[in-house]
Design a protein around this motif. Structure first.
Motif, PDB file in Angstrom:
ATOM      1  N   UNK A 160      28.415 -21.899  16.830  1.00 16.55           N
ATOM      2  CA  UNK A 160      29.381 -21.188  16.002  1.00 16.55           C
ATOM      3  C   UNK A 160      29.029 -21.377  14.542  1.00 16.55           C
ATOM      4  N   UNK A 161      29.405 -20.403  13.744  1.00 17.53           N
ATOM      5  CA  UNK A 161      29.100 -20.403  12.325  1.00 17.53           C
ATOM      6  C   UNK A 161      30.163 -19.577  11.618  1.00 17.53           C
ATOM      7  N   UNK A 162      29.950 -19.346  10.342  1.00 18.33           N
ATOM      8  CA  UNK A 162      30.919 -18.574   9.563  1.00 18.33           C
ATOM      9  C   UNK A 162      30.749 -17.081   9.820  1.00 18.33           C
ATOM     10  N   UNK A 163      31.821 -16.303   9.609  1.00 18.97           N
ATOM     11  CA  UNK A 163      31.715 -14.848   9.777  1.00 18.97           C
ATOM     12  C   UNK A 163      30.956 -14.175   8.641  1.00 18.97           C
ATOM     13  N   UNK A 164      30.712 -14.929   7.567  1.00 17.52           N
ATOM     14  CA  UNK A 164      29.946 -14.363   6.439  1.00 17.52           C
ATOM     15  C   UNK A 164      28.464 -14.707   6.577  1.00 17.52           C
TER      16      UNK A 164
END
Length: 227
Positions: A160-164
């Motif tokens: 998982x990571x940031x949506x940006x």
């Protein structure tokens, strides 16, 4: 050095697996750090107590992998101070990572804690979108985009990571404590030597011009507790 397992880039056919490879590129590359998410507790250098997972078992296996994309440091961690590690799968490059074989429930509970939520059945993840499309955005906060990089041994490689993206946010230098756990976790994976890891971390946006390979190597020599 251990052989580096290759990731089959095709998406899995089973959208409801019992186990997944939770793939960490930040401080959870270190098993002691990951244990705080699994068993609950707090580590030296961290300013947060974690509730832990419903299933506190440690990973059945942990393997070194490389993801396509880039790692960068951004936002401000209330746990470590300094920038957090994020992953942008849409750019060229390679990301050194460690994949932990955990249950699907454990992956959901780790993700919930990364999002500063209390883990439990109410926050179980529907993995259908990420396993069928490779991406799924859950919200606008940190670590609310799921990414499937493919498969290892027939099981999905998930993170998982940031949506940006990497160019959408200001880069922030990471703290010494954070780098120490991240780099030590990668080193213990056994696929890369100290020089390779130190050079890699120093080259990531946010660390560039703030941390040299020599300084990162010195943190590794000091050990996870700084001594």
């Amino acid at each position: 050095m251990k052989a580096l397992p290759s990731i089959d880039p095709t998406l899995p056919l089973d959208w409801h697996p019992e186990h997944v490879w939770y793939t960490s590129y930040g401080s959870n590359t270190h098993l002691d750090r990951l244990a705080a998410y699994l068993r609950g507790g707090c580590l030296p250098g961290a300013a947060r107590e974690y509730p832990g997972c419903r299933n506190p078992a440690m990973p059945a296996r942990s393997i070194p992998v490389e993801l396509t994309g880039a790692m960068y440091f951004a936002t401000e961690s209330s746990v470590w101070g300094g920038g957090r590690a994020f992953y942008d799968p849409e750019v060229d490059g390679r990301v050194l990572a460690r994949a932990h074989l955990v249950t699907t429930d454990q992956f959901a509970d780790i993700a919930a804690q990364e999002m500063y939520r209390t883990p439990g059945p109410d926050l179980d993840l529907d993995l259908t979108d990420v396993l069928s499309q490779g991406r799924a955005v859950l919200g606008e906060g940190r670590y609310e985009r799921l990414v499937c990089a493919g498969q290892v041994d027939g099981l999905p490689v998930l993170t998982f990571t940031a949506p940006w993206g990497i160019h959408d946010v200001r880069w922030v230098p990471p703290s010494a404590a954070y780098i120490r756990f991240l780099a030590a976790g990668l080193l213990s994976a056994g696929a890369w030597d100290e020089d390779a890891i130190a050079s890699y971390v120093a080259s990531c946006p946010g660390a560039i011009d703030h941390w040299s390979p020599e300084e990162i190597a010195a943190l590794l020599d000091a050990g996870p507790d700084g001594h």
